[in-house]
Design a protein around this motif. Structure first.
Motif, mmCIF file in Angstrom:
data_model
loop_
_atom_site.group_PDB
_atom_site.id
_atom_site.type_symbol
_atom_site.label_atom_id
_atom_site.label_comp_id
_atom_site.label_asym_id
_atom_site.label_seq_id
_atom_site.Cartn_x
_atom_site.Cartn_y
_atom_site.Cartn_z
ATOM 1 N N THR A 315 0.847 -1.107 0.037
ATOM 2 C CA THR A 315 -0.012 0.086 0.001
ATOM 3 C C THR A 315 0.865 1.293 0.035
ATOM 4 O O THR A 315 0.635 2.313 -0.655
ATOM 5 C CB THR A 315 -0.905 -0.015 1.287
ATOM 6 N N ARG A 316 2.060 1.328 0.807
ATOM 7 C CA ARG A 316 2.958 2.486 0.699
ATOM 8 C C ARG A 316 3.646 2.501 -0.504
ATOM 9 O O ARG A 316 3.657 3.735 -0.899
ATOM 10 C CB ARG A 316 3.865 2.092 1.874
ATOM 11 N N VAL A 317 3.778 1.551 -1.312
ATOM 12 C CA VAL A 317 4.311 1.644 -2.857
ATOM 13 C C VAL A 317 3.310 2.394 -3.717
ATOM 14 O O VAL A 317 3.877 3.262 -4.325
ATOM 15 C CB VAL A 317 4.570 0.178 -3.548
ATOM 16 N N LEU A 318 1.940 2.056 -3.425
ATOM 17 C CA LEU A 318 1.014 2.895 -4.215
ATOM 18 C C LEU A 318 1.181 4.376 -3.893
ATOM 19 O O LEU A 318 0.680 5.248 -4.546
ATOM 20 C CB LEU A 318 -0.301 2.228 -3.890
ATOM 21 N N TYR A 319 1.143 4.454 -2.633
ATOM 22 C CA TYR A 319 0.992 6.039 -2.044
ATOM 23 C C TYR A 319 2.259 6.664 -2.828
ATOM 24 O O TYR A 319 2.282 7.773 -3.183
ATOM 25 C CB TYR A 319 1.167 5.987 -0.509
ATOM 26 N N GLU A 320 3.347 5.996 -2.435
ATOM 27 C CA GLU A 320 4.864 6.716 -2.724
ATOM 28 C C GLU A 320 4.837 6.895 -4.363
ATOM 29 O O GLU A 320 5.724 7.616 -4.911
ATOM 30 C CB GLU A 320 5.931 5.789 -2.306
#
Length: 392
Positions: A315-320
């Protein structure tokens, strides 16, 4: 959560079943196609490598296509690859179908991850991802054991036909549930491909991709070689292998579900709590693997912790990668599958050492420890929530 998300999850279920099902089908494939089991095992490597290469490549090619057309094309190509695989008598042809299926899977997942994030409000990406990834976790609960039983009763080709058939209702759901028009970020005035690829030089994005790959490597290192631990170390019958896999699947479903409600607003807390517990769990599993009750309980716990932590990092990958709206899903997919490919290779090297069957479990603990050593000094960066601040 909108209905199209659940329709995408059905397709992910079919693809997840295909990715993991070969573990129980290799002996039958080897006998039928007159190759060794070791040679048949190359089919698993072909799929993983196809996923790693295919995610960014196919996403780049399809970045300006309407999402519904892309998703429909990928799911139909995936179904066709399994239909051809089910009828072939040639191992090279079967190998080729696995590569094609992996490319289709990679393209579908890359587009679906991005599409899922756009079907909900910006602060619910984690919950959307949890719904999508529930297809994979349910595949480990029902699809993989079911495919193994079907292969035992009717032969490995029947399992391939079943996966192809599962794609048809998913394709119909995509046709009916995903909007046909081009969304804003797919339009020609959106970011250029070069600008999206340039996001990969951002240290925060690289960090969360690396951590996601390490945690997934740990997951697959232990999961891939769980069978001999169950039968040889714990002394249980082969029937208990399926029980252990199902417990791991139920744990993974629970972990994704809980993390989906926390990963948007409190990613740092999930990592700070879940990371050390995951490390302790792998070490405890290696120490207590000869005790069946402890083994089965810890398998469930490790499934929950592994997927809670892994899904939070993805999920952090999608945000970043918000600056790469059409490529973000492919970055997440590539990170996951680098881990899926590397973890079992590292674990396999430990099987011939003094620790034997427990080597993969110690390997999983080592990989999580490396991830924690990287993550803890930078925990404020990872816990940045929905911040778009760039770490320079």
């Amino acid at each position: 959560m909108p209905l199209p998300l659940y329709l995408l999850a059905v397709a992910v279920f079919a693809m997840g079943t295909s990715e993991f099902m070969l573990a129980g089908l290799l002996p039958g494939i080897a006998t039928d196609l007159d190759v060794t089991v070791g040679t048949a095992g190359v089919l698993t490597s072909a799929f993983a490598i196809g996923m790693i290469v295919g995610a960014p490549l196919v996403a780049a090619l399809a970045r300006n296509w309407p999402r519904r057309s892309s998703l429909l094309g990928f799911i139909l190509a995936f179904a066709a690859a399994h239909a051809v695989g089910a009828i072939t008598t040639s191992f090279p042809v079967l190998f080729t179908t696995r590569v094609v299926a992996a490319l289709a899977n990679a393209g579908f997942l890359a587009v679906a991850l991005t599409a899922a994030a756009t079907l909900v409000s910006p602060d619910k990406k984690g919950r959307a991802l949890a719904v999508l990834l529930s297809g994979t976790t349910i595949a480990t609960i029902a699809g993989v054991p079911g495919g193994s039983v079907l292969g035992t009763l009717l032969g490995w080709r029947a399992t391939f036909w079943a996966v192809a058939a599962l794609c048809l209702p998913a394709a119909l759901g995509i046709l009916k549930g995903i909007p046909a028009g081009r969304v804003k970020e797919q339009a020609t005035d959106g970011p250029a491909l070069r600008a999206e690829l340039a996001q990969l030089v951002r240290r925060r994005l690289i960090l969360v991709m690396l951590l996601g790959a390490l945690v997934n490597a740990a997951t697959f290192a232990g999961f891939t070689f769980l069978a001999p631990v169950v039968t040889d170390t714990a002394g249980l019958s082969e029937l208990w292998i399926s029980v252990a896999l199902v417990l791991f699947g139920f744990g993974s479903f629970a972990g994704v579900t809980v993390a989906g409600r926390l990963s948007d607003q409190h990613p740092g807390s999930v990592i700070a709590v879940g990371g050390p517990l995951l490390l302790i769990g792998w070490l405890a599993l290696a120490v207590l693997a000869d005790r069946p009750v402890a083994l089965l309980a810890l398998v469930f716990v490790q499934g929950a912790l592994s997927f809670a932590l892994g899904s939070t990092l993805i999920t952090r990958v999608l945000y970043e990668a918000a600056g790469a709206p059409t490529m973000a899903g492919s970055y997440a997919t590539a990170a996951l599958n680098v881990g899926a490919a590397v973890g079992p290779l590292i674990a396999a090297t430990t099987l011939s050492t003094g620790v034997g069957n427990l080597g993969p479990l110690w390997s999983s603990g080592f990989l999580v420890a490396v991830a924690l050593l990287i993550a803890l000094p930078l925990r404020t960066v990872i816990a940045a929530g929905r911040s778009t601040e760039v770490l320079q």
